[in-house]
Design an enzyme around this catalytic site. Structure first.
Site, PDB file in Angstrom:
ATOM      1  N   GLN A  35      50.021 124.439  22.888  1.00 35.95           N
ATOM      2  CA  GLN A  35      48.988 125.438  23.057  1.00 35.95           C
ATOM      3  C   GLN A  35      49.214 126.514  22.004  1.00 35.95           C
ATOM      4  O   GLN A  35      50.351 126.863  21.683  1.00 35.95           O
ATOM      5  CB  GLN A  35      49.032 126.063  24.448  1.00 35.95           C
ATOM      6  CG  GLN A  35      48.588 125.113  25.570  1.00 35.95           C
ATOM      7  CD  GLN A  35      47.086 124.935  25.605  1.00 35.95           C
ATOM      8  OE1 GLN A  35      46.532 124.274  24.727  1.00 35.95           O
ATOM      9  NE2 GLN A  35      46.435 125.492  26.607  1.00 35.95           N
ATOM     10  N   SER A  36      48.137 127.062  21.455  1.00 33.96           N
ATOM     11  CA  SER A  36      48.257 127.941  20.292  1.00 33.96           C
ATOM     12  C   SER A  36      48.888 129.284  20.621  1.00 33.96           C
ATOM     13  O   SER A  36      49.680 129.813  19.841  1.00 33.96           O
ATOM     14  CB  SER A  36      46.883 128.163  19.649  1.00 33.96           C
ATOM     15  OG  SER A  36      46.359 126.932  19.188  1.00 33.96           O
ATOM     16  N   THR A  37      48.564 129.864  21.760  1.00 34.38           N
ATOM     17  CA  THR A  37      49.039 131.205  22.091  1.00 34.38           C
ATOM     18  C   THR A  37      49.578 131.233  23.513  1.00 34.38           C
ATOM     19  O   THR A  37      49.273 130.360  24.340  1.00 34.38           O
ATOM     20  CB  THR A  37      47.902 132.245  21.954  1.00 34.38           C
ATOM     21  OG1 THR A  37      46.867 131.932  22.887  1.00 34.38           O
ATOM     22  CG2 THR A  37      47.342 132.258  20.544  1.00 34.38           C
TER      23      THR A  37
END
Length: 713
Positions: A35-37
């Site tokens: 997941q990016s963040t």
């Protein structure tokens, strides 16, 4: 997304294909989760659960549970680069070691958002026969059609990231151009719940901020402001932006970084600014999108809206502050120093154009152009005594100040009174705050029930602390009042006017510091170009005044030898004429002083001893050109008379004589009537003596030539 793709346990059509072989099943199945963040991990948990569900899909494809590895080291990390993603790097390493049979991911964007990283993974998978599976199908990178489809997916993933970033950035810039983008507000401001930025309602906060800008305008340096705040016990107000005490006011010690940020922040000039710090791709570290930011010039800001916020200073004063900070840096004139040199940072060499430095030693200062000597190993360009230039510039500055003397005196009186009033108001606000906090603690203590000792004990301790702080502050205020100078009365005003009428006396007063004189000169002078004319005592000055006016003048500097004087031939001739008239040395000195002749070094007049020494030396120099009067005075090959060799080496005869006594050179004394000293020096010895003469004096002592006996001399 179809129902089939949304259910990780469903068996798609491609599971029945012939791409999965026993060789693939013998190796590992790796499920990549990313997941990016961190915000997505909290607010978008369904996507995370969907990625972890790929473990069941791997089991459905034939891999046992113990042969399935979940790689979730990159949770909360962007896929824009492989740098900073240990999970992706581990995945590529395992494939390169021929340990992976299949890689499973929800989509290609989970694996990589960069074509460079994506195609590297495809190359490695094609080389070792590793399969790639997502929600849409099963792919074999060594197959051309599958490779083409995977490449298209990687390109679309990278383009998608670019489009998302561009859309978000354009949205922020558009909102900032309307002045509606919420940014952190500096000290002295608050943001209302409606989003409006206003000055802090606390009067003491506003007065401290105004005091910082007033002191910087008066002192000109961040360090001067810091020392003023520390000496007067003034602290900086900070509104907490996080934690349980969010929004409360906290008083902290002043520091240089805070003051520097305040002086460079355009918000205090009422401007709404966005894009002061922009990302430079050349400095950005891979995998760390918040790095690589650098401060850009005001003309390159993305948004700059003036008069949009309540201001403490006007825009002109803000620009003056920036210019002053630039001048205080190494690229500018530099800050005002406490040294005795008055022209530090203002002098420029008239030969090479470099800025001249100040060198202190033996209680004196010299202005030296040593930039090429330091960086290129060349000789010093120019060097001269600083007192001569300081005295000349002081006279010129005093002449420029005379018309505005009365105005300056009245301005000084107003500034003294204003500073006293600001400090008194600051103390009043501090005492008022201390009394309020003590009274509030007392009300809280009185409001609690006496039987509730659990609460009463804490409030009692708080009350005692506030009362002690109030008493300590009042005692400190009394000490400040005792040290505070009395207000400027009519008698003091008359004294200031009297001093203003005699600016030279005020300039030379012991109470006037060198830093104050430097500050005055910098207000009037922008640059001084110095050129020593032909190595003589004459120095040409080109003074660039503030406002564009330029002055050309010539001053005389002290030199080491009489031969350096530009009028030395005429002076020597005149001394010989006076000697031929039968005058004594003292009479010759008096006559030379009457005619306006000046000696070298720092003496302004001749005396008898000086004339006697000069005539004796001049006579010896002339005698070296005569033929020897007796055979005993004949010179051997490669021998020089002492005075003649000293003139060849451009050094005093007494210095060469001391070298001979120390054994650094070989010499003897003639037996004739003059008893002259001669020195033996061939071409090689001449080169050595020239090098020794050019070396610093402390290197002369390193010479280890054996000391000769008296007979050898």
């Amino acid at each position: 997304m179809s129902a089939q793709s949304s259910n990780p346990s469903a068996q798609p059509e491609w599971t029945l294909g012939s791409k999965i072989t026993p060789r693939h099943l013998e190796r590992l199945a790796m499920v990549y989760v990313r997941q990016s963040t961190a915000q997505q991990l909290v607010k978008h948990q369904e996507s995370t659960r969907l990625q972890y569900g790929l473990v069941e899909r791997a089991r459905g494809l034939g891999w046992p549970r113990e042969r399935i590895i979940v790689v979730d080291d990159d949770l909360g990390r962007s896929g824009a680069s492989a740098e900073g993603r240990p999970g992706f790097q581990r995945l590529v390493a395992e494939v390169s070691l021929d340990r992976v049979g299949i890689i499973l991911g929800v989509e290609s964007s989970r694996l990589a958002r960069s074509c460079r990283d994506w195609y590297q993974l495809l190359e490695v998978c094609a080389l070792f026969g590793t399969l790639i599976a997502d929600m849409d199908g099963l792919y074999e990178p060594s197959n051309y059609n599958d490779r083409l489809l995977l490449g298209l997916k990687g390109t679309m993933s990278e383009a998608e990231l670019h489009v998302l970033r561009q859309r978000m950035q354009q949205g922020k810039v558009a909102k900032a151009r309307r002045g509606e983008l919420g940014l952190l507000v500096p000290i002295g401001y608050m943001r209302r719940p409606s989003g409006e930025v206003v000055k802090d309602p606390d009067e003491q906060v506003q007065s401290v901020v105004q005091l910082v800008f007033a002191q910087f305008e008066a002192r000109g340096t961040v360090h001067g402001v810091l020392r003023y705040l520390v000496n007067n016990g003034i602290k900086m107000p900070v509104r907490l932006t996080a934690g349980p005490a969010k929004g409360e006011l906290e008083w902290r010690r002043p520091n240089r970084a805070t003051l520097h940020h305040m002086l460079k922040n355009p918000v205090y000039a009422g401007a709404y600014v966005y894009g002061q710090r922009q990302v430079d791709p050349r400095r950005q570290k891979p995998g760390r999108p918040g790095t690589g930011r650098s401060v850009v010039a005001p003309g390159n800001w993305l948004v700059a809206l003036k008069d949009r916020l309540p201001a403490y200073i006007n825009w002109e004063q803000y620009e003056r502050n920036l210019e002053q900070l630039k001048e205080n840096s190494a690229q500018g004139l530099g800050a005002v120093r406490n040294g005795s040199a008055l022209l530090s940072g203002l002098l420029r060499c008239g030969r090479c154009g470099c800025r001249m430095m100040v060198a202190y030693g033996a209680g004196r200062q010299r202005y030296v152009c040593c930039r090429n000597a330091v960086h290129l190993g060349e000789p010093e360009c120019q060097s001269l005594v600083g007192r001569t230039l300081d005295e000349c510039m002081s006279e010129l500055v005093l002449k420029a100040l005379m018309p505005s003397a009365l105005e300056v005196s009245l301005k000084v009186a107003e500034d003294l009174e204003a500073e006293h009033a600001r400090l008194a108001e600051h103390w009043r606000q501090r005492l008022e705050r201390a009394r309020f906090e003590a009274q509030r603690a007392l009300r809280q203590y009185n409001a609690v029930e006496p039987e509730n000792r659990l609460v009463a004990r804490g409030l009692e301790s708080q009350l005692e602390e506030k009362l002690a702080a109030q008493k300590c502050l009042e005692e400190e205020h009394q000490r400040w009042l005792a040290k505070r100078p009395s207000p400027v009365g009519e008698q003091e005003r008359k004294a200031i006017r009297a001093l203003a009428s005699d600016i030279p006396a005020l300039w030379k007063a012991s109470s006037t510091t060198s830093a104050e004189r430097q500050t005055i000169i910098r207000q009037l002078v922008e640059e001084v170009v110095v050129t020593i004319l032909d190595g003589t005592e004459r120095v040409e000055l080109s003074i660039q005044w503030a406002g564009g006016h330029r002055t050309q003048t010539t001053v005389a500097r002290p030199v080491a030898r009489m031969e350096q004087l530009s009028y030395w031939p005429q002076l020597a001739k005149r001394m010989e004429e006076l000697r031929s008239q039968g005058l004594a040395s003292r009479s010759i000195a008096e006559q030379l002083n009457k005619e306006g002749w000046r000696p070298a070094k720092r003496r302004s007049t001749f005396n008898g001893d000086m004339v006697r020494t000069i005539l004796s030396r001049h006579r010896r120099l002339r005698s070296t050109r005569h033929e020897p009067r007796t055979p005993a005075e004949a010179l051997r090959p490669n021998e020089w008379r002492l005075a003649e060799l000293a003139a060849r080496l451009s050094m005093p005869s007494i210095t060469l004589y001391s070298w001979m006594k120390r054994g650094w050179v070989k010499g003897r004394q003639l037996e004739g009537a003059l008893r002259l000293w001669v020195v033996e020096a061939d071409s090689k010895e001449l080169a050595r003596l020239k090098a020794l003469r050019a070396a610093p004096k402390h290197e002369w002592r390193r010479t280890r030539t054996p000391r000769p006996t008296h007979k050898e001399l």
